[in-house]
Enzyme design. Structure first.
Site, PDB file in Angstrom:
ATOM      1  N   TYR A   1       0.928  -1.228   0.179  1.00  0.00           N
ATOM      2  CA  TYR A   1       0.151  -0.025   0.038  1.00  0.00           C
ATOM      3  C   TYR A   1       0.799   1.161  -0.027  1.00  0.00           C
ATOM      4  O   TYR A   1       0.749   2.193  -0.964  1.00  0.00           O
ATOM      5  CB  TYR A   1      -0.779   0.238   1.224  1.00  0.00           C
ATOM      6  CG  TYR A   1      -1.717   1.416   1.674  1.00  0.00           C
ATOM      7  CD1 TYR A   1      -0.948   2.369   2.347  1.00  0.00           C
ATOM      8  CD2 TYR A   1      -2.867   1.619   0.700  1.00  0.00           C
ATOM      9  CE1 TYR A   1      -1.698   3.345   2.682  1.00  0.00           C
ATOM     10  CE2 TYR A   1      -3.326   2.848   1.307  1.00  0.00           C
ATOM     11  CZ  TYR A   1      -2.824   3.775   2.180  1.00  0.00           C
ATOM     12  OH  TYR A   1      -3.370   5.146   2.391  1.00  0.00           O
TER      13      TYR A   1
HETATM   14  N1  LIG Z   1      -9.448   7.520   5.992  1.00  0.00           N
HETATM   15  C1  LIG Z   1      -8.117   8.149   6.284  1.00  0.00           C
HETATM   16  O1  LIG Z   1      -7.954   8.402   7.879  1.00  0.00           O
HETATM   17  C2  LIG Z   1      -7.219   8.156   5.585  1.00  0.00           C
HETATM   18  C3  LIG Z   1      -7.320   8.265   4.140  1.00  0.00           C
HETATM   19  N2  LIG Z   1      -6.446   8.216   3.085  1.00  0.00           N
HETATM   20  C4  LIG Z   1      -6.532   8.446   1.835  1.00  0.00           C
HETATM   21  O2  LIG Z   1      -7.816   9.143   1.475  1.00  0.00           O
HETATM   22  C5  LIG Z   1      -8.687   8.795   0.483  1.00  0.00           C
HETATM   23  C6  LIG Z   1     -10.054   8.444   1.029  1.00  0.00           C
HETATM   24  O3  LIG Z   1      -9.838   7.633   2.305  1.00  0.00           O
HETATM   25  P1  LIG Z   1     -11.382   6.898   2.757  1.00  0.00           P
HETATM   26  O4  LIG Z   1     -12.517   7.856   2.430  1.00  0.00           O
HETATM   27  O5  LIG Z   1     -11.007   6.223   4.195  1.00  0.00           O
HETATM   28  O6  LIG Z   1     -11.426   5.790   1.716  1.00  0.00           O
HETATM   29  P2  LIG Z   1     -12.159   4.509   1.625  1.00  0.00           P
HETATM   30  O7  LIG Z   1     -11.258   3.313   2.224  1.00  0.00           O
HETATM   31  O8  LIG Z   1     -13.384   4.503   2.120  1.00  0.00           O
HETATM   32  O9  LIG Z   1     -12.097   3.941  -0.241  1.00  0.00           O
HETATM   33  C7  LIG Z   1     -12.665   4.995  -0.917  1.00  0.00           C
HETATM   34  C8  LIG Z   1     -13.406   4.263  -2.060  1.00  0.00           C
HETATM   35  O10 LIG Z   1     -12.373   3.686  -2.944  1.00  0.00           O
HETATM   36  C9  LIG Z   1     -13.448   2.652  -3.581  1.00  0.00           C
HETATM   37  N3  LIG Z   1     -12.471   1.656  -4.266  1.00  0.00           N
HETATM   38  C10 LIG Z   1     -11.575   0.673  -3.495  1.00  0.00           C
HETATM   39  N4  LIG Z   1     -11.132  -0.088  -4.298  1.00  0.00           N
HETATM   40  C11 LIG Z   1     -11.668   0.304  -5.575  1.00  0.00           C
HETATM   41  C12 LIG Z   1     -11.557  -0.335  -6.980  1.00  0.00           C
HETATM   42  N5  LIG Z   1     -10.520  -1.406  -6.981  1.00  0.00           N
HETATM   43  N6  LIG Z   1     -12.148   0.298  -8.084  1.00  0.00           N
HETATM   44  C13 LIG Z   1     -13.115   1.426  -7.760  1.00  0.00           C
HETATM   45  N7  LIG Z   1     -13.242   1.947  -6.541  1.00  0.00           N
HETATM   46  C14 LIG Z   1     -12.533   1.086  -5.308  1.00  0.00           C
HETATM   47  C15 LIG Z   1     -14.152   1.967  -2.345  1.00  0.00           C
HETATM   48  O11 LIG Z   1     -15.249   1.473  -3.119  1.00  0.00           O
HETATM   49  P3  LIG Z   1     -16.232   0.633  -2.362  1.00  0.00           P
HETATM   50  O12 LIG Z   1     -17.307   1.531  -1.676  1.00  0.00           O
HETATM   51  O13 LIG Z   1     -16.785  -0.324  -3.111  1.00  0.00           O
HETATM   52  O14 LIG Z   1     -15.497  -0.032  -1.124  1.00  0.00           O
HETATM   53  C16 LIG Z   1     -14.238   3.236  -1.692  1.00  0.00           C
HETATM   54  O15 LIG Z   1     -15.704   3.825  -1.635  1.00  0.00           O
HETATM   55  C17 LIG Z   1      -7.767   7.320   0.102  1.00  0.00           C
HETATM   56  O16 LIG Z   1      -7.047   7.511  -1.074  1.00  0.00           O
HETATM   57  C18 LIG Z   1      -7.169   6.962   1.365  1.00  0.00           C
HETATM   58  O17 LIG Z   1      -6.013   6.146   0.889  1.00  0.00           O
HETATM   59  C19 LIG Z   1      -5.045   8.541   3.619  1.00  0.00           C
HETATM   60  C20 LIG Z   1      -4.682   8.692   4.751  1.00  0.00           C
HETATM   61  C21 LIG Z   1      -5.778   8.421   5.862  1.00  0.00           C
HETATM   62  N1  LIG Z   2      -8.102   3.691   1.431  1.00  0.00           N
HETATM   63  C1  LIG Z   2      -7.958   3.911   2.803  1.00  0.00           C
HETATM   64  N2  LIG Z   2      -6.488   4.377   2.914  1.00  0.00           N
HETATM   65  C2  LIG Z   2      -6.199   4.663   4.360  1.00  0.00           C
HETATM   66  C3  LIG Z   2      -7.250   4.311   5.353  1.00  0.00           C
HETATM   67  C4  LIG Z   2      -8.564   4.015   4.914  1.00  0.00           C
HETATM   68  O1  LIG Z   2      -9.345   3.890   5.932  1.00  0.00           O
HETATM   69  N3  LIG Z   2      -9.064   3.763   3.610  1.00  0.00           N
HETATM   70  N4  LIG Z   2      -7.099   4.713   6.703  1.00  0.00           N
HETATM   71  C5  LIG Z   2      -5.844   4.977   7.053  1.00  0.00           C
HETATM   72  C6  LIG Z   2      -5.502   4.963   8.688  1.00  0.00           C
HETATM   73  O2  LIG Z   2      -6.488   6.204   8.970  1.00  0.00           O
HETATM   74  C7  LIG Z   2      -4.098   5.689   8.911  1.00  0.00           C
HETATM   75  O3  LIG Z   2      -3.707   7.014   8.225  1.00  0.00           O
HETATM   76  C8  LIG Z   2      -3.998   5.763  10.360  1.00  0.00           C
HETATM   77  O4  LIG Z   2      -3.928   4.613  10.891  1.00  0.00           O
HETATM   78  C9  LIG Z   2      -4.650   5.325   5.843  1.00  0.00           C
HETATM   79  N5  LIG Z   2      -5.168   5.020   4.871  1.00  0.00           N
END
Ligand SMILES: NC(=O)C1=CN([C@@H]2O[C@H](COP(=O)(O)OP(=O)(O)OC[C@H]3O[C@@H](n4cnc5c(N)ncnc54)[C@H](OP(=O)(O)O)[C@@H]3O)[C@@H](O)[C@H]2O)C=CC1
Ligand SMILES: Nc1nc2c(c(=O)[nH]1)N=C([C@H](O)[C@@H](O)CO)CN2
Length: 239
Positions: A151
């Site tokens: 990742y």
């Molecule tokens: N949440 C956090 O604290 C953090 C988030 N981030 C980054 O911020 C962004 C948003 O995070 P977050 O809202 O938690 O994201 P999620 O983990 O909720 O994923 C966002 C969406 O991506 C979709 N997705 C996953 N795989 C695929 C695929 N193969 N094809 C099409 N769609 C796909 C999922 O679809 P489905 O609904 O079908 O599963 C989901 O709705 C991400 O890029 C994440 O890496 C970075 C650090 C921390």
């Molecule tokens: N696609 C996602 N990416 C990440 C997520 C997640 O929920 N979906 N969450 C994190 C964590 O919050 C991390 O930043 C702290 O433990 C990272 N990326």
């Protein structure tokens, strides 16, 4: 011409919050979803164009790009948000895990940025203002992650794409990353994990989606920031 903003993976969480924010600003949006969450129905009722997309195969990426071009001939911005936070502990098939991480976090943005630049340039030509590409990366681009090795490597690849595409597309299109650490927990995160994670940053909070909305609005309003990663990490780098 009202050029929409494309947000990938906007069926839930941060992408959904972004979609709602832009709609509240009367900004047209196109979103991708993989799972048809109830929230997608509601976005569609509010005027969003919602396109099914599964980026887990090259064909799925290509099919989406073709569908996108059926819906619009210009884009104000592309927000690459779709992501899978998968890990080695859950996937002993390391070959598949690595390929999947690279495809969703690097190959999908790479192909969309290359094949949809014409849509962004159409906006710039009409508005005389730069269009935007924004990559959602991760704080671990700086550090790696022993529990999310593939990742983290794929997000580092995405961070590098920011640099290359910003040089390729300037000055008509700005390309930046937003590099979050904890923004919102997942429902299944237990109390021990939450407590441990909160201690990793100086601010010690779960900030919520508004922090990402604010960061993306800043980048969209700028006519000068490009090729940069905006860290949204609560001072985690100093802990
Ligand atoms: N949440 C956090 O604290 C953090 C988030 N981030 C980054 O911020 C962004 C948003 O995070 P977050 O809202 O938690 O994201 P999620 O983990 O909720 O994923 C966002 C969406 O991506 C979709 N997705 C996953 N795989 C695929 C695929 N193969 N094809 C099409 N769609 C796909 C999922 O679809 P489905 O609904 O079908 O599963 C989901 O709705 C991400 O890029 C994440 O890496 C970075 C650090 C921390
Ligand atoms: N696609 C996602 N990416 C990440 C997520 C997640 O929920 N979906 N969450 C994190 C964590 O919050 C991390 O930043 C702290 O433990 C990272 N990326």
């Amino acid at each position: 011409m009202t050029s929409p903003i494309l947000i990938t993976g906007a069926g839930q969480r941060i992408g959904l919050a972004l979609a709602k924010h832009f709609l509240s600003q009367d900004q047209a949006i196109i979103i991708t979803y993989r799972t048809r969450h109830r929230a997608v129905d509601l976005l569609e009722q509010q005027g969003a164009v919602c396109i099914y997309a599964d980026f887990s195969t090259d064909a799925g990426i290509s099919t989406f790009i073709d569908a996108l071009k059926q819906h619009t001939d210009s884009l104000r911005a592309i927000v690459h948000n779709a992501s899978s936070w998968d890990c080695e502990a859950n996937n002993p098939d390391f070959e598949a895990l690595f390929d999947n991480m690279m495809r969703i976090h690097a190959k999908t943005p790479y192909l969309i940025n290359n094949k949809c630049a014409d849509l962004l340039l159409a906006y710039q030509l009409a508005s005389k203002a730069p269009a935007d590409i924004i990559h959602l990366t991760d704080y671990v681009v700086e550090t790696g992650s022993p529990k999310h090795i593939a990742y983290a490597a794929s997000k580092a690849a995405l961070d590098n794409l920011t640099k290359s595409f910003s040089a390729k597309y300037a000055p008509n299109i700005k390309v930046n990353s937003v590099a979050p650490s904890l923004i919102i927990f997942n429902e299944h995160d237990d109390e021990a994990y939450r407590a441990k994670t909160l201690k990793k940053s100086l601010m010690g909070i779960e900030p919520g989606c508004q922090e990402i909305i604010n960061s993306i609005d800043l980048l969209l309003q700028s006519h000068y920031i490009t090729g940069r990663a905006l860290p949204v990490d609560g001072g985690r780098h100093l802990k």
